[in-house]
Scaffold this active site. Sequence first.
Site, PDB file in Angstrom:
ATOM      1  N   CYS A 104       0.869  -1.179   0.000  1.00 30.84           N
ATOM      2  CA  CYS A 104       0.000   0.000   0.000  1.00 30.84           C
ATOM      3  C   CYS A 104       0.905   1.229   0.000  1.00 30.84           C
ATOM      4  CB  CYS A 104      -0.874  -0.055   1.255  1.00 30.84           C
ATOM      5  SG  CYS A 104      -1.885   1.396   1.471  1.00 30.84           S
ATOM      6  N   CYS A 111      -2.950  15.470   2.659  1.00 25.22           N
ATOM      7  CA  CYS A 111      -4.032  15.443   1.664  1.00 25.22           C
ATOM      8  C   CYS A 111      -4.900  16.665   1.873  1.00 25.22           C
ATOM      9  CB  CYS A 111      -4.868  14.175   1.813  1.00 25.22           C
ATOM     10  SG  CYS A 111      -6.201  14.064   0.592  1.00 25.22           S
ATOM     11  N   CYS A 118     -10.371  10.748   8.516  1.00 27.87           N
ATOM     12  CA  CYS A 118      -9.057  10.322   7.997  1.00 27.87           C
ATOM     13  C   CYS A 118      -7.917  11.082   8.653  1.00 27.87           C
ATOM     14  CB  CYS A 118      -9.011  10.511   6.486  1.00 27.87           C
ATOM     15  SG  CYS A 118      -7.380  10.177   5.785  1.00 27.87           S
ATOM     16  N   GLY A 164      -2.736  10.449   0.879  1.00 27.47           N
ATOM     17  CA  GLY A 164      -2.951  11.332  -0.262  1.00 27.47           C
ATOM     18  C   GLY A 164      -3.982  10.846  -1.252  1.00 27.47           C
ATOM     19  N   SER A 218     -13.942   5.443  -2.867  1.00 26.48           N
ATOM     20  CA  SER A 218     -14.293   5.577  -1.452  1.00 26.48           C
ATOM     21  C   SER A 218     -15.689   6.189  -1.345  1.00 26.48           C
ATOM     22  CB  SER A 218     -13.267   6.474  -0.757  1.00 26.48           C
ATOM     23  OG  SER A 218     -12.013   5.845  -0.789  1.00 26.48           O
ATOM     24  N   LEU A 219     -16.672   5.341  -1.129  1.00 25.05           N
ATOM     25  CA  LEU A 219     -18.062   5.808  -1.165  1.00 25.05           C
ATOM     26  C   LEU A 219     -18.493   6.332   0.215  1.00 25.05           C
ATOM     27  CD1 LEU A 219     -20.007   5.944  -3.503  1.00 25.05           C
ATOM     28  CD2 LEU A 219     -20.933   3.725  -2.824  1.00 25.05           C
ATOM     29  N   HIS A 220     -18.503   5.455   1.189  1.00 25.27           N
ATOM     30  CA  HIS A 220     -18.676   5.811   2.614  1.00 25.27           C
ATOM     31  C   HIS A 220     -20.058   6.316   3.031  1.00 25.27           C
ATOM     32  CE1 HIS A 220     -14.482   5.071   2.744  1.00 25.27           C
ATOM     33  NE2 HIS A 220     -14.076   6.252   2.382  1.00 25.27           N
ATOM     34  N   ASN A 295     -10.658   2.770  11.640  1.00 21.63           N
ATOM     35  CA  ASN A 295      -9.443   2.674  12.452  1.00 21.63           C
ATOM     36  C   ASN A 295      -9.223   3.982  13.192  1.00 21.63           C
ATOM     37  OD1 ASN A 295      -8.474   0.000  11.738  1.00 21.63           O
ATOM     38  ND2 ASN A 295      -8.240   0.850   9.687  1.00 21.63           N
ATOM     39  N   CYS A 338      -5.637   1.063   7.477  1.00 18.72           N
ATOM     40  CA  CYS A 338      -6.187   2.122   6.622  1.00 18.72           C
ATOM     41  C   CYS A 338      -6.494   3.372   7.415  1.00 18.72           C
ATOM     42  CB  CYS A 338      -7.529   1.723   6.043  1.00 18.72           C
ATOM     43  SG  CYS A 338      -7.491   0.301   5.060  1.00 18.72           S
TER      44      CYS A 338
END
Length: 361
Positions: A104, A111, A118, A164, A218-220, A295, A338
Amino acid sequence: MKQNLLDFDAHGLTTYFAEIGEKPFRAKQVMRWMYKEGESDFAAMTDIAVSLRDKLMQKASIDTPTIMREELSDDGTRKWLLDVGTGNAVEAVYIPEATRGTLCISSQAGCALDCSFCSTGKQGFNRNLSVAEIVGQLWWANHQLGKNAEGNWPISNVVMMGMGEPLLNFDNTVTALRVMLDDHAYGLSRRRVTVSTSGVVPAMDRLREECPVALAVSLHAPNDKLRDELVPINQKYPLKELLAACMRYLEKAPRDFITFEYVMLDGVNDTVQHAHELVRLVRDVPCKFNLIPFNPFPQTHYQRSRPDAIARFRDVLMQANIVTTTRKTRGDDIAAACGQLAGQVQDKTKRTGQRPVVLHR
Ligand code: SAH
Ligand code: SF4
């Protein structure tokens, strides 16, 4: 200043070789040394004419990122903190599994998109990574892990799911992807290289044209109101436009589905009603879902959904015939899961006195 050859894809390297008066096949030869052999010293490239080696030593370099710290998790996950200068660091994570090795990697230091859950977003944006810094993560990880018994590098899959937004560092990301795919370099298949995006719609169209690889979105959230809050770029490119872009992407994608990532936030987006709304939303898009238990990191008010809530949510999607996996949380003991990648070099240099340290837990 010397030209870092890790900044080029095959086309760029060939052009550079022409500029220094060398034939295209020499560029291919050097490329194979750099990536297939993992060599960073021109002097060791034994089948290259001494005169060319000398010329390269004078004009060029193969500069890989500097590693500040390596950590090894109980589950075999490894994390590297890479120094990218001016007080910035980024992280790369290796996740070994029975049938594949996944790396990864990061695309930016920080970002700009500020998704509410995040840790990278909380840092703000520092700068784009260069091609050499993106590819260098793969170079370095292979170098550290070494070839396997069959003489192959252990990394079979790359996911751009580190720090990022790759599609906001578009040109460098695409050049780096080309190196990953090139048969003279890493030769990975398009299906095994995944770009994850929070939904930068125009760049999704460009990626489809310039370098289609597997795509994760990345829908979320199942509706614009909630997604506006969690993933602020939704205010610019709302769900209807995002899903239309997914459909267009599938016309040229190496896989016949989009992977939707969905972070599971307790009491925020994880109810059975949300799941039903989601099924209606993605009805027309061939897709798979990857549920990511949130997380936690310092400075967050969110909590991870309870396992029974995640199971119920998954069941609603599965009943609608959507293949759904729940991501195993790997490496969370070393903050390598993540969304935990922070790369705060400031704190860490204080503790380590700026020397690389290897921590084995
Ligand atoms: N910027 C890109 C890729 C990097 S983030 C993107 O947003 O897609 C990779 C994945 O981790 C994304 O799906 C992101 O939403 C998710 N993520 C971010 N923070 C997280 C957290 N704290 N817990 C779980 N997943 C998280
Ligand atoms: Fe950026 Fe992705 Fe984090 Fe959002 S989830 S802030 S887009 S890295």
